[in-house]
Scaffold this motif. Structure first.
Motif, PDB file in Angstrom:
ATOM      1  N   GLN A  27       0.809  -1.222   0.000  1.00  0.00           N
ATOM      2  CA  GLN A  27       0.000   0.000   0.000  1.00  0.00           C
ATOM      3  C   GLN A  27       0.845   1.277   0.000  1.00  0.00           C
ATOM      4  OE1 GLN A  27      -0.159  -2.393   2.328  1.00  0.00           O
ATOM      5  NE2 GLN A  27      -0.421  -1.590   4.402  1.00  0.00           N
ATOM      6  N   PHE A  28       2.123   1.167   0.357  1.00  0.00           N
ATOM      7  CA  PHE A  28       2.968   2.348   0.342  1.00  0.00           C
ATOM      8  C   PHE A  28       3.269   2.812  -1.078  1.00  0.00           C
ATOM      9  CE2 PHE A  28       3.518   1.454   4.748  1.00  0.00           C
ATOM     10  CZ  PHE A  28       3.879   2.652   5.319  1.00  0.00           C
ATOM     11  N   GLY A  29       2.919   1.991  -2.068  1.00  0.00           N
ATOM     12  CA  GLY A  29       3.078   2.414  -3.446  1.00  0.00           C
ATOM     13  C   GLY A  29       2.208   3.602  -3.797  1.00  0.00           C
ATOM     14  N   GLN A  30       1.180   3.878  -2.978  1.00  0.00           N
ATOM     15  CA  GLN A  30       0.284   5.011  -3.224  1.00  0.00           C
ATOM     16  C   GLN A  30       0.830   6.317  -2.659  1.00  0.00           C
ATOM     17  OE1 GLN A  30      -2.366   4.348  -5.169  1.00  0.00           O
ATOM     18  NE2 GLN A  30      -1.572   2.242  -5.174  1.00  0.00           N
ATOM     19  N   VAL A  31       1.888   6.241  -1.842  1.00  0.00           N
ATOM     20  CA  VAL A  31       2.452   7.445  -1.226  1.00  0.00           C
ATOM     21  C   VAL A  31       3.251   8.216  -2.269  1.00  0.00           C
ATOM     22  CG1 VAL A  31       4.024   8.309   0.559  1.00  0.00           C
ATOM     23  CG2 VAL A  31       2.559   6.313   1.021  1.00  0.00           C
ATOM     24  N   PRO A  32       3.055   9.534  -2.378  1.00  0.00           N
ATOM     25  CA  PRO A  32       3.823  10.322  -3.353  1.00  0.00           C
ATOM     26  C   PRO A  32       5.321  10.149  -3.145  1.00  0.00           C
ATOM     27  CG  PRO A  32       2.026  11.627  -2.434  1.00  0.00           C
ATOM     28  CD  PRO A  32       2.082  10.352  -1.634  1.00  0.00           C
ATOM     29  N   ALA A  33       6.057  10.194  -4.247  1.00  0.00           N
ATOM     30  CA  ALA A  33       7.493   9.930  -4.193  1.00  0.00           C
ATOM     31  C   ALA A  33       8.229  10.890  -3.267  1.00  0.00           C
ATOM     32  CB  ALA A  33       8.081   9.979  -5.595  1.00  0.00           C
ATOM     33  N   ASP A  34       7.851  12.190  -3.271  1.00  0.00           N
ATOM     34  CA  ASP A  34       8.562  13.152  -2.439  1.00  0.00           C
ATOM     35  C   ASP A  34       8.326  12.871  -0.953  1.00  0.00           C
ATOM     36  OD1 ASP A  34       5.900  13.888  -2.624  1.00  0.00           O
ATOM     37  OD2 ASP A  34       6.278  16.031  -2.771  1.00  0.00           O
ATOM     38  N   VAL A  35       7.095  12.487  -0.620  1.00  0.00           N
ATOM     39  CA  VAL A  35       6.786  12.154   0.770  1.00  0.00           C
ATOM     40  C   VAL A  35       7.508  10.873   1.179  1.00  0.00           C
ATOM     41  CG1 VAL A  35       4.933  11.588   2.390  1.00  0.00           C
ATOM     42  CG2 VAL A  35       4.546  13.292   0.595  1.00  0.00           C
ATOM     43  N   MET A  36       7.521   9.892   0.285  1.00  0.00           N
ATOM     44  CA  MET A  36       8.208   8.629   0.558  1.00  0.00           C
ATOM     45  C   MET A  36       9.695   8.869   0.793  1.00  0.00           C
ATOM     46  SD  MET A  36       7.899   5.288   0.784  1.00  0.00           S
ATOM     47  CE  MET A  36       6.421   4.839  -0.154  1.00  0.00           C
ATOM     48  N   TYR A  37      10.307   9.673  -0.070  1.00  0.00           N
ATOM     49  CA  TYR A  37      11.740   9.939   0.047  1.00  0.00           C
ATOM     50  C   TYR A  37      12.060  10.555   1.400  1.00  0.00           C
ATOM     51  CZ  TYR A  37      16.436  11.515  -1.200  1.00  0.00           C
ATOM     52  OH  TYR A  37      17.794  11.711  -1.226  1.00  0.00           O
ATOM     53  N   LYS A  38      11.321  11.587   1.768  1.00  0.00           N
ATOM     54  CA  LYS A  38      11.605  12.258   3.041  1.00  0.00           C
ATOM     55  C   LYS A  38      11.324  11.343   4.223  1.00  0.00           C
ATOM     56  CE  LYS A  38      10.811  16.378   5.791  1.00  0.00           C
ATOM     57  NZ  LYS A  38      11.091  15.602   6.998  1.00  0.00           N
ATOM     58  N   GLY A  39      10.228  10.595   4.163  1.00  0.00           N
ATOM     59  CA  GLY A  39       9.887   9.713   5.276  1.00  0.00           C
ATOM     60  C   GLY A  39      10.956   8.662   5.519  1.00  0.00           C
ATOM     61  N   ILE A  40      11.441   8.057   4.433  1.00  0.00           N
ATOM     62  CA  ILE A  40      12.460   7.022   4.573  1.00  0.00           C
ATOM     63  C   ILE A  40      13.768   7.621   5.068  1.00  0.00           C
ATOM     64  CG2 ILE A  40      13.933   5.443   3.262  1.00  0.00           C
ATOM     65  CD1 ILE A  40      11.500   4.711   1.588  1.00  0.00           C
ATOM     66  N   LEU A  41      14.171   8.750   4.492  1.00  0.00           N
ATOM     67  CA  LEU A  41      15.423   9.370   4.917  1.00  0.00           C
ATOM     68  C   LEU A  41      15.345   9.800   6.381  1.00  0.00           C
ATOM     69  CD1 LEU A  41      18.245  10.263   4.219  1.00  0.00           C
ATOM     70  CD2 LEU A  41      17.297  12.422   3.366  1.00  0.00           C
ATOM     71  N   ASP A  42      14.222  10.371   6.783  1.00  0.00           N
ATOM     72  CA  ASP A  42      14.061  10.779   8.186  1.00  0.00           C
ATOM     73  C   ASP A  42      14.177   9.571   9.113  1.00  0.00           C
ATOM     74  OD1 ASP A  42      13.780  13.421   7.590  1.00  0.00           O
ATOM     75  OD2 ASP A  42      11.613  13.519   7.917  1.00  0.00           O
ATOM     76  N   GLN A  43      13.567   8.487   8.714  1.00  0.00           N
ATOM     77  CA  GLN A  43      13.631   7.296   9.566  1.00  0.00           C
ATOM     78  C   GLN A  43      15.069   6.825   9.723  1.00  0.00           C
ATOM     79  OE1 GLN A  43      10.871   4.142   8.851  1.00  0.00           O
ATOM     80  NE2 GLN A  43      12.183   2.602   9.763  1.00  0.00           N
ATOM     81  N   LEU A  44      15.806   6.742   8.624  1.00  0.00           N
ATOM     82  CA  LEU A  44      17.177   6.264   8.693  1.00  0.00           C
ATOM     83  C   LEU A  44      18.061   7.218   9.504  1.00  0.00           C
ATOM     84  CD1 LEU A  44      17.581   4.970   5.044  1.00  0.00           C
ATOM     85  CD2 LEU A  44      17.515   3.588   7.121  1.00  0.00           C
ATOM     86  N   VAL A  45      17.850   8.507   9.357  1.00  0.00           N
ATOM     87  CA  VAL A  45      18.609   9.486  10.142  1.00  0.00           C
ATOM     88  C   VAL A  45      18.291   9.329  11.620  1.00  0.00           C
ATOM     89  CG1 VAL A  45      18.833  11.948  10.666  1.00  0.00           C
ATOM     90  CG2 VAL A  45      18.909  11.174   8.288  1.00  0.00           C
ATOM     91  N   GLN A  46      17.018   9.238  11.950  1.00  0.00           N
ATOM     92  CA  GLN A  46      16.620   9.124  13.354  1.00  0.00           C
ATOM     93  C   GLN A  46      17.147   7.827  13.972  1.00  0.00           C
ATOM     94  OE1 GLN A  46      12.436   9.541  12.774  1.00  0.00           O
ATOM     95  NE2 GLN A  46      12.581  11.732  12.326  1.00  0.00           N
TER      96      GLN A  46
END
Length: 286
Positions: free
Chosen positions: A59-78
């Motif tokens: 279902q994460f395929g429906q998330v816009p690419a820009d939101v996905m990019y930031k969400g994943i990067l934020d998670q890895l940074v945190q």
């Protein structure tokens, strides 16, 4: 949401849509090793992001690419910030979980390599030619049954069915089998799918017949044969998925058997251990 630190990741996704994301530079020459962020002395690469993204639910395929990019990067940074802040040894539970995860990942990669080299179009065709290509048409049967404990009960039910009592109602009222609520319906089946006494009885019947009591290990059956049909030999496309799964299982089993024969495996170390020890989760806290 995301695989680790779910509350943090969820927040990142929620706020990501409202934040401006910088326009990305030309990415034609990026690789999995391309660094996308640093936390102290730790690099976070595009490969880290892609690996996390690949493991997300569909279902994460429906998330816009820009939101996905930031969400994943934020998670890895945190996550990296918390890892860098961690002091001392990991708890035993975490160390063992990491060992198990590494073992599982490597085993999965090894199985994928085995499958890739053995489950080929040529292997599928060869298996089909050997097991299906010359198969004769088979008779399929559509039947219903009533299962009871004694021959006397079965005979009484058979007599009632032959005298005109509705078989569906007799099944619902008397059968101890799970099919009772469906009127005893067993759907379509062919030779080898039912226990032998049952199959032998059905093979001798004509559509509309009610059998005499038939005994199997399950009890006493009264069978009604509803109809028959001839099933033609399948095409390759009909059974491709089944063949591929069979070849996968055979290839992996053969590889593991060979490894066990040539390796050193001793499963006796815990022979004296009480199996209930698997409930002693407190041992992980030591």
């Amino acid at each position: 949401m995301f695989d680790r630190l779910k509350p943090i990741a969820a927040t990142a996704l929620l706020i990501g849509a409202s934040l401006a994301v910088p326009v990305m530079a030309d990415d034609s020459d990026v690789t999995a090793d391309t660094v996308v962020a640093t936390v102290g002395d730790t690099d976070i690469t595009l490969g880290h992001m892609l690996t996390l993204r690949e493991g997300l639910p569909e279902q994460f395929g429906q998330v816009p690419a820009d939101v996905m990019y930031k969400g994943i990067l934020d998670q890895l940074v945190q996550q990296t910030l918390l890892v860098n802040a961690h002091e001392g040894d990991l708890p035993k539970r975490a160390e063992l979980a990491l060992e198990n995860e590494r073992r599982a990942l490597i085993a999965t990669e090894e199985m994928a390599a085995i499958i890739k080299s053995t489950v080929t179009d040529e292997a599928v065709q060869a298996y089909f030619d050997e097991n299906y290509a010359n198969a004769e048409p088979v008779t399929e049967y559509k039947a219903a049954h009533i299962l009871v404990k004694t021959e006397e009960e079965a005979q009484k039910i058979a007599d009632e069915a032959r005298s005109g009592t509705d078989f569906d109602e007799l099944a619902k009222a008397n059968s101890t089998d799970a099919s009772a609520q469906g009127g005893g319906d067993l759907g379509w089946f062919s030779d080898g799918m039912m226990v032998e006494p049952f199959q032998e009885a059905v093979a001798k019947m004509e559509p509309g017949d009610i059998s005499d009591p038939v005994q199997t290990d399950f009890g006493w059956h009264v069978i009604k044969l509803e109809e028959t049909r001839m099933k033609e030999a399948p095409t390759l496309d009909d059974v491709r998925d089944e063949i591929e799964e069979t070849l996968r299982q055979q290839a992996i089993a053969a590889r593991i058997t060979k490894l066990e024969e040539t390796g050193s495996v001793d499963r006796t170390k815990g022979d004296e251990m009480d199996p209930s020890v698997l409930s002693r989760f407190e041992l992980l806290e030591e």
